[in-house]
Motif scaffolding. Structure first.
Motif, PDB file in Angstrom:
ATOM      1  N   ASP B   2       0.825  -1.206   0.000  1.00 45.95           N
ATOM      2  CA  ASP B   2       0.000   0.000   0.000  1.00 45.95           C
ATOM      3  C   ASP B   2       0.860   1.257   0.000  1.00 45.95           C
ATOM      4  N   SER B   3       1.946   1.231   0.831  1.00 44.62           N
ATOM      5  CA  SER B   3       2.774   2.432   0.933  1.00 44.62           C
ATOM      6  C   SER B   3       3.486   2.719  -0.391  1.00 44.62           C
ATOM      7  N   ASP B   4       3.853   1.652  -1.140  1.00 41.03           N
ATOM      8  CA  ASP B   4       4.490   1.861  -2.441  1.00 41.03           C
ATOM      9  C   ASP B   4       3.507   2.472  -3.438  1.00 41.03           C
ATOM     10  N   VAL B   5       2.259   2.009  -3.404  1.00 43.10           N
ATOM     11  CA  VAL B   5       1.241   2.560  -4.307  1.00 43.10           C
ATOM     12  C   VAL B   5       1.001   4.034  -3.970  1.00 43.10           C
ATOM     13  N   THR B  77       2.174  13.725   6.598  1.00 49.14           N
ATOM     14  CA  THR B  77       2.201  12.349   6.092  1.00 49.14           C
ATOM     15  C   THR B  77       2.010  12.395   4.573  1.00 49.14           C
ATOM     16  N   PRO B  78       2.295  11.280   3.876  1.00 51.83           N
ATOM     17  CA  PRO B  78       2.072  11.279   2.416  1.00 51.83           C
ATOM     18  C   PRO B  78       0.633  11.636   2.032  1.00 51.83           C
ATOM     19  N   LEU B  79      -0.355  11.224   2.850  1.00 48.83           N
ATOM     20  CA  LEU B  79      -1.749  11.544   2.517  1.00 48.83           C
ATOM     21  C   LEU B  79      -2.033  13.040   2.651  1.00 48.83           C
ATOM     22  N   ILE B  80      -1.387  13.690   3.631  1.00 49.66           N
ATOM     23  CA  ILE B  80      -1.539  15.153   3.777  1.00 49.66           C
ATOM     24  C   ILE B  80      -0.914  15.846   2.565  1.00 49.66           C
ATOM     25  N   ILE B 204      11.546   9.861   1.625  1.00 50.06           N
ATOM     26  CA  ILE B 204      12.091   9.708   2.989  1.00 50.06           C
ATOM     27  C   ILE B 204      11.043   9.050   3.893  1.00 50.06           C
ATOM     28  N   ALA B 205       9.786   9.560   3.781  1.00 47.53           N
ATOM     29  CA  ALA B 205       8.709   9.037   4.636  1.00 47.53           C
ATOM     30  C   ALA B 205       8.454   7.550   4.379  1.00 47.53           C
ATOM     31  N   SER B 206       8.679   7.102   3.128  1.00 49.41           N
ATOM     32  CA  SER B 206       8.412   5.693   2.801  1.00 49.41           C
ATOM     33  C   SER B 206       9.648   4.818   3.007  1.00 49.41           C
ATOM     34  N   GLY B 207      10.745   5.425   3.482  1.00 45.07           N
ATOM     35  CA  GLY B 207      11.935   4.647   3.786  1.00 45.07           C
ATOM     36  C   GLY B 207      12.843   4.375   2.600  1.00 45.07           C
ATOM     37  N   HIS B 208      12.545   4.981   1.429  1.00 42.95           N
ATOM     38  CA  HIS B 208      13.396   4.765   0.264  1.00 42.95           C
ATOM     39  C   HIS B 208      14.645   5.640   0.289  1.00 42.95           C
ATOM     40  N   LEU B 209      14.604   6.711   1.116  1.00 45.84           N
ATOM     41  CA  LEU B 209      15.774   7.578   1.285  1.00 45.84           C
ATOM     42  C   LEU B 209      15.987   7.817   2.775  1.00 45.84           C
TER      43      LEU B 209
END
Lengths: 81, 368
Positions: B2-5, B77-80, B204-209
């Protein structure tokens, strides 16, 4: 509630105001000098007054160089902020 | 999963915002040049797009900030961010539809403020930051640019008034090309960085950076490309408003508006008090017109533009908040952003199709 006097950076705002007036009017005035140099130089050359024409073209070159220096300074401002 | 989408949707939405930003703000750079025929419309937007693209590579200093000092950063957050981007895109499209120049940066801030307000309540908003970084500069920029451009055109007329009009007009047209180029570079530098910041924060928030990482190269290239493409497409309605509907300008006025506007923007950047390009150039255009003759400015239209500026923050905040609320109806997963994005794409497609059927699109040829 913080009063507005403490929220706004008044020093920076005053600096923005005076630098904007100096830069804005200055650039327009210097560019106008370049145009005057070009227009008058062309007129004098047509009339055969080569010394006057050379002086006016010199004025144009100096004023245009000053404007280009401002443009370069603008790019430096963009890159260094 | 879900977080990747969600990440993919946020990145795509950020690039869509970047496109509308270029599309919406082209007018700041090219409107006066097109109006005075310093450049042909297509050449003007191509020139601006190329400089926008290269401007995006000039500096990355503000790429890590989005609504910094205005919204509590640890609550974002990403949704905001998604809600904020939709609010900004929607407001950019609404103002473009009505041909009104408004600040894309303020729309993005408004959208994020609205989404954060709905997500975390009033404590998520830093009122002092909103006042000091948005409201006060929004009052200062057009007023200052109006005065500087007004005085500049008076100085210019005084200096060149006795010269032959031919060389004077040609000279000021060249000046417009130079000052327009500087504005296009500044626009690429400032505005593409916002998109880079949004995408980097999402990564960054999703942990990719890692925390504090710089934008990856693909982020820089994609943000530069999106804003340049938007600029190249040209928001002709706003270009027409800025270039010929506020005032009918001559080459000297075009140069005074654009040259003094660029000087105000860069002076403010140098001092560390950044101002909106749209507010500054609009104010400068009005100032250059009013100094020649007060009645030369269409004050009714100028009033509509000011109303759009006043509405930018609350309207984009309302849309951003509504978007966040709608996405949360579907939970915290990817379904909400997928549904909202699909509805928005359908709505935009329907609006464009309807407008094309009406056949009233303003084209490049009509702006000159």
């Amino acid at each position: 509630m913080t009063p507005i006097a403490e929220i706004v950076d008044w020093g920076a705002m005053v600096n923005v105001i005076w630098t904007s007036f100096v830069a804005g009017i200055g650039v327009c005035a210097i560019f106008s000098l370049a145009i005057i140099g070009f227009a008058r130089g062309a007129d004098l050359r047509r009339e055969g007054a080569m010394v006057g024409a050379t002086l006016y073209f010199g004025l144009m070159a100096v004023a245009f160089a000053a404007v280009m220096a401002v443009v370069v300074f603008g790019v430096i401002v963009m890159t260094s902020k | 999963m879900d977080s990747d989408v969600i990440l993919i949707i946020v990145v795509a939405t950020a690039l869509a915002f970047d496109f509308t930003n270029g599309f919406h703000d082209t007018a700041n750079v090219v409107a006066t040049s097109i109006s005075t025929r310093a450049m042909a419309p297509k050449i003007a937007v191509t020139y601006a797009a190329i400089l926008n693209f290269f401007g995006a590579f000039l500096s990355l200093a503000v790429a890590a900030t989005i609504a910094s000092g205005i919204v509590e950063a640890d609550l974002i957050t990403p949704l905001i961010v998604f809600g904020g981007l939709i609010g900004a895109i929607a407001w950019n499209l609404i103002t473009w539809y009505f041909g009104l120049p408004s600040s894309s940066s303020h729309a993005l801030i408004g959208g994020v403020v609205g989404a954060a307000f709905v997500a975390a309540g009033p404590e998520a908003i830093i009122g002092e930051g909103l006042l000091g970084k948005v409201v006060v500069p929004a009052l200062l920029a057009p007023t200052l640019a109006f005065c500087v451009a007004g005085l500049s055109i008076l100085v210019v007329y005084r200096m060149v008034g006795r010269q032959r009009p031919g060389p004077v007009t040609r000279g000021f047209k060249l000046g417009q090309v130079i000052s327009g180029g500087l504005l296009a570079l500044a626009h690429g530098t400032n505005d593409a960085q916002k998109t880079m910041g949004v995408i980097t924060l999402a990564l960054i928030a999703s942990g990719h950076l890692g925390t504090g990482a710089d934008p990856p190269f693909w982020v820089i290239v994609s943000a530069a490309s999106a804003i340049a493409l938007g600029t190249y497409m040209g928001g002709w309605r706003i270009i027409k408003t800025m270039g010929s509907r506020i005032i009918k300008m001559d080459a000297a006025q075009g140069f005074a508006a654009q040259g003094s506007g660029a000087a105000v923007i860069l002076a403010a950047t140098h001092v560390g008090f950044p101002l909106s390009t749209t507010h500054t150039i609009s104010g400068a255009v009005m100032g250059a017109g009013a100094a020649k003759r007060v009645s030369a400015v269409r004050w009714g239209l100028a009033g509509n533009i000011v109303i759009a500026w006043i509405l930018t923050l609350p309207a984009s905040a309302a849309i951003g908040g509504l978007t966040y609320g709608l996405t949360r109806i579907f939970g915290e997963g990817a379904l909400g952003p997928i549904v909202v994005s699909s509805v928005l794409i359908a709505l935009i497609g329907w609006t464009f199709a309807r407008r094309l059927r009406q056949g009233s699109a303003i084209t490049a040829a009509e702006t000159a």
